[in-house]
Design an enzyme around this catalytic site. Structure first.
Site, PDB file in Angstrom:
ATOM      1  N   CYS A 131       0.827  -1.214   0.000  1.00  0.00           N
ATOM      2  CA  CYS A 131       0.000   0.000   0.000  1.00  0.00           C
ATOM      3  C   CYS A 131       0.860   1.262   0.000  1.00  0.00           C
ATOM      4  O   CYS A 131       1.452   1.619   1.027  1.00  0.00           O
ATOM      5  CB  CYS A 131      -0.902  -0.034   1.244  1.00  0.00           C
ATOM      6  SG  CYS A 131      -1.780   1.496   1.529  1.00  0.00           S
ATOM      7  N   CYS A 134      -0.227   4.074   2.373  1.00  0.00           N
ATOM      8  CA  CYS A 134       0.093   3.817   3.787  1.00  0.00           C
ATOM      9  C   CYS A 134       1.580   4.028   4.050  1.00  0.00           C
ATOM     10  O   CYS A 134       1.951   4.617   5.055  1.00  0.00           O
ATOM     11  CB  CYS A 134      -0.251   2.379   4.176  1.00  0.00           C
ATOM     12  SG  CYS A 134      -1.797   1.776   3.513  1.00  0.00           S
ATOM     13  N   ASP A 135       2.437   3.537   3.166  1.00  0.00           N
ATOM     14  CA  ASP A 135       3.866   3.447   3.496  1.00  0.00           C
ATOM     15  C   ASP A 135       4.790   4.268   2.603  1.00  0.00           C
ATOM     16  O   ASP A 135       5.990   4.326   2.865  1.00  0.00           O
ATOM     17  CB  ASP A 135       4.306   1.968   3.413  1.00  0.00           C
ATOM     18  CG  ASP A 135       3.494   1.088   4.352  1.00  0.00           C
ATOM     19  OD1 ASP A 135       3.165   1.567   5.450  1.00  0.00           O
ATOM     20  OD2 ASP A 135       3.186  -0.060   3.985  1.00  0.00           O
TER      21      ASP A 135
END
Ligand code: NAP
Length: 305
Positions: A131, A134-135
């Protein structure tokens, strides 16, 4: 009977099913193991859902949730553990209780497919991610590989590129599956596309340091240093619960449905990514709505149109 209908999953299909069901006068429980929104929560941006020219997945999920809550309070963070047939319907067992219902809509979507190569599990969360939203931030000014050639991989690559990351999109074939607009954007933004190449393994000590790649034509292997890797090679449908009820799947492992989203089991419907097909927000919503309306047939209610 606790509810007439259980909608399992609250991505776009489940949200639409919940809204349409309540509006059709069906008492409904919407159960979601994580949070409302499903896959869209992790989409950096969405540009093809009519009405929204450009919106982040997070924002759209919030809008979906508020819309759903107008009609029914979703049971979030409540994974469904099992479903069994009863005399006049189904019993849905979750982490919090058991619910007797007459009809079920599976809108459980799909989860990330893994490459299943050495090092993938070991370095997941330690350089390997599924993701970008997200990261991605952790890799600012660094070099990452995005593996995959579909829309999701293209979007991940563009998102990472916009963070100033050196992005290498690694795809197993000589052409991308992603839509043309994404392909053009990848070129415009200067994402390196590495065709005909597969990942053999991920290497490192405490965290990912390099990837061994193989050219599928020459069979030549090489090891290249990367700070991170984003695996984006599609989705696997979450059909375990449905299979327990004897629901038929198609050759690709998705739930088989008719034009009204009926499965082969009376009173069981399916909508969204779990049925395969186009797997778009707009198609998932449409299928959720159709499934909810079709369920009136086993609830002794009149189809509302
Ligand atoms: P997808 O369209 O199924 O693409 C998966 C990609 O991963 C393909 O390019 C495939 O290669 C590759 N792949 C699969 N298994 C692999 C393996 N073991 N090793 C290496 N590569 C592998 O999946 P997706 O991109 O995750 O998208 C899922 C669905 O959501 C699709 O229907 C997509 O259209 C939709 N979506 C739409 C948007 C949008 O904006 N319209 C955005 C995101 C997702 P091949 O091409 O060789 O098969």
């Amino acid at each position: 009977m606790d509810y007439e209908l259980a909608v399992i999953g609250a991505g776009p299909a489940g949200v639409a099913a919940g809204i349409y069901a309540i509006r059709a006068g069906i008492s409904t429980i919407v159960i979601e193991e994580k949070m409302v929104g499903g896959q869209i929560v992790i989409s950096p941006w969405i540009e093809n859902y009519p009405g929204y020219e450009n919106i982040s997945g997070m924002e759209l999920a919030e809008i979906f949730k508020n819309h759903l809550k107008k009609y029914v309070e979703p049971h979030e963070l409540e994974p469904v553990k099992d479903i069994s047939k009863t005399e006049d319907g189904f019993e849905v067992g979750t982490s919090k209780g058991k619910y007797e219902v007459k009809a079920v809509i599976f809108a459980t979507g799909a989860t990330y497919r893994m490459l299943n190569v050495p090092g993938e599990k070991k370095f997941s969360g330690k350089g390997i991610s599924f993701c970008a939203t997200c990261d991605g931030f952790f890799f600012k000014d660094k070099k990452v590989a995005v593996i995959g050639g579909g829309n999701a991989a293209a979007i991940e690559a563009l998102y990472l590129k916009n963070l100033g990351i050196d992005v290498h999109l690694i795809h197993r074939r000589d052409q991308l599956r992603a839509e043309k607009t994404y392909q053009e954007e990848l070129e415009r933004k200067g994402v390196h596309i590495v065709y005909n190449t597969v990942v053999c393994c991920f290497n490192g000590d405490q965290k990912l340091e390099s990837i061994e790649l193989k050219d599928v034509n020459s069979e030549e292997r090489r090891t290249e240093e990367f700070n991170g890797a984003f695996v984006s090679v599609g989705l696997v449908p979450n059909t375990e619960l449905a299979k327990d009820l004897g629901v038929n799947l198609n050759d690709n492992g998705y739930i088989k449905v008719d034009d009204f989203q009926r499965t082969n089991v009376k009173g069981v419907y399916a909508a969204g990514d779990i049925t395969g097909g186009a797997r778009q927000i707009v198609t998932s919503c449409a299928q959720g709505a159709q499934a909810a309306l079709a369920s009136t047939e086993v609830l002794g209610k009149q189809y509302p149109f």
